[in-house]
Design a protein around this motif. Structure first.
Motif, short mmCIF file in Angstrom:
data_model
loop_
_atom_site.label_atom_id
_atom_site.label_comp_id
_atom_site.label_asym_id
_atom_site.label_seq_id
_atom_site.Cartn_x
_atom_site.Cartn_y
_atom_site.Cartn_z
N ALA A 107 3.26 -6.64 7.89
CA ALA A 107 2.01 -6.59 7.16
C ALA A 107 0.73 -6.11 8.10
O ALA A 107 -0.07 -5.12 7.49
N GLU A 108 0.49 -6.61 9.35
CA GLU A 108 -0.61 -6.70 9.99
C GLU A 108 -0.36 -5.15 10.58
O GLU A 108 -1.45 -4.18 10.47
N GLU A 109 0.80 -4.56 11.04
CA GLU A 109 0.79 -3.16 11.58
C GLU A 109 0.42 -1.92 10.44
O GLU A 109 -0.18 -1.10 10.75
N ALA A 110 0.86 -2.37 9.28
CA ALA A 110 0.92 -1.35 8.32
C ALA A 110 -0.51 -1.31 7.71
O ALA A 110 -1.34 -0.59 7.50
N ALA A 111 -1.32 -2.57 7.60
CA ALA A 111 -2.76 -2.95 7.29
C ALA A 111 -3.51 -2.17 8.16
O ALA A 111 -4.64 -1.54 7.95
N ARG A 112 -3.17 -2.26 9.60
CA ARG A 112 -4.14 -1.57 10.57
C ARG A 112 -4.09 0.07 10.45
O ARG A 112 -5.23 0.65 10.80
N LEU A 113 -2.69 0.43 10.25
CA LEU A 113 -2.58 1.81 10.19
C LEU A 113 -3.54 2.42 8.76
O LEU A 113 -4.12 3.32 8.75
N SER A 114 -3.51 1.79 7.90
CA SER A 114 -4.08 1.83 6.40
C SER A 114 -5.68 1.89 6.60
O SER A 114 -6.17 2.70 6.46
N LEU A 115 -6.27 0.93 7.43
CA LEU A 115 -7.78 0.80 7.86
C LEU A 115 -8.07 2.04 8.61
O LEU A 115 -9.11 2.54 8.21
N ALA A 116 -7.38 2.37 9.63
CA ALA A 116 -7.55 3.57 10.59
C ALA A 116 -7.67 4.69 9.65
O ALA A 116 -8.39 5.47 9.89
N ALA A 117 -6.69 4.85 8.80
CA ALA A 117 -6.74 6.09 7.76
C ALA A 117 -7.65 6.09 6.85
O ALA A 117 -8.56 7.13 6.91
N GLY A 118 -8.18 4.82 6.45
CA GLY A 118 -9.33 4.65 5.50
C GLY A 118 -10.55 5.13 5.94
O GLY A 118 -11.44 5.71 5.19
N PHE A 119 -10.76 4.42 7.14
CA PHE A 119 -12.09 4.78 7.94
C PHE A 119 -12.22 6.09 8.79
O PHE A 119 -13.24 6.49 8.97
N GLY A 120 -10.89 6.38 9.02
CA GLY A 120 -10.85 7.54 9.60
C GLY A 120 -10.78 8.86 8.82
O GLY A 120 -11.94 9.16 8.26
N ARG A 121 -9.52 9.48 8.68
CA ARG A 121 -9.44 10.77 7.76
C ARG A 121 -9.68 10.59 6.45
O ARG A 121 -10.30 11.75 6.16
N ILE A 122 -9.61 9.49 5.81
CA ILE A 122 -10.22 9.37 4.24
C ILE A 122 -11.57 9.43 4.27
O ILE A 122 -12.22 9.91 3.23
#
Length: 192
Positions: free
Chosen positions: A111-126
């Protein structure tokens, strides 16, 4: 329609949904242990309806709650990602981060690994400016993960989709701004 994002981490792949994911997702959503902090486990029809809403979000935005699988072994182990909140509260409109991992794969850092990937995408590419998260006070693993991710407590609210006397109506709210994420992001997270 934006092309759907796929995210890659050290152990996990977060990808768009496939037809063959419906049955394993329904099993996760029907598991009382997984759903213990939700009002009820989901029937197959409710799970399919939830996934239909997630796929509609993907069709509109190119991102949403991703299907989570381990790179070392095929097969769905959960749903993690970002969704626009469809109901009204004093902090909406907003985008939430959430996670739901099959019981056999909990307590392994997925859950932590997937959440960190999601945050990176959310604040990065998205390019989101803020991401929120929420859960009931009794769900310590979830709110502890929110804090570990660097999200900050922002009070409580009554979930508008639950009746006033429902024991799970009170929720904790956590928030993170893009600026906070950028100032705390390790270089490998900033480029994810």
């Amino acid at each position: 329609m934006p092309a759907p994002l796929t995210l890659e981490g050290p152990r996990l792949r977060l990808r768009p949904w496939r037809a063959e994911d419906r049955a394993p997702l329904a099993a996760i959503n029907a598991d009382p242990a997984v759903m213990r902090h939700f009002p009820a486990a989901m029937s197959r029809a409710e799970s399919d309806s939830w996934l239909d809403r997630i796929e509609a979000h993907f069709a509109e935005h190119g991102w949403g709650f991703w299907a989570v699988e381990r790179k070392s072994a095929p097969g769905l182990i959960g749903a993690v990602g970002l969704l626009s909140i469809p109901w009204q509260a004093d902090f909406t409109p907003a985008v939430e981060i959430g996670w739901r991992i099959a019981i056999a794969h909990q307590r392994q850092g997925y859950a932590e690994e997937a959440a960190r990937l999601s945050l990176a995408a959310g604040f990065g590419r998205i390019g989101l400016g803020e991401i929120v998260a929420f859960t009931v006070p009794g769900n310590a693993p979830s709110w502890l993960l929110m804090a570990k991710l660097g999200m900050r407590p922002a009070g409580t609210f009554d979930h508008p989709r639950l009746p006033e006397d429902h024991p799970l109506r009170l929720h904790l709210l956590y928030r993170m701004s893009r600026q906070t994420w950028m100032s705390s992001a390790r270089p490998e997270r900033a480029t994810a």
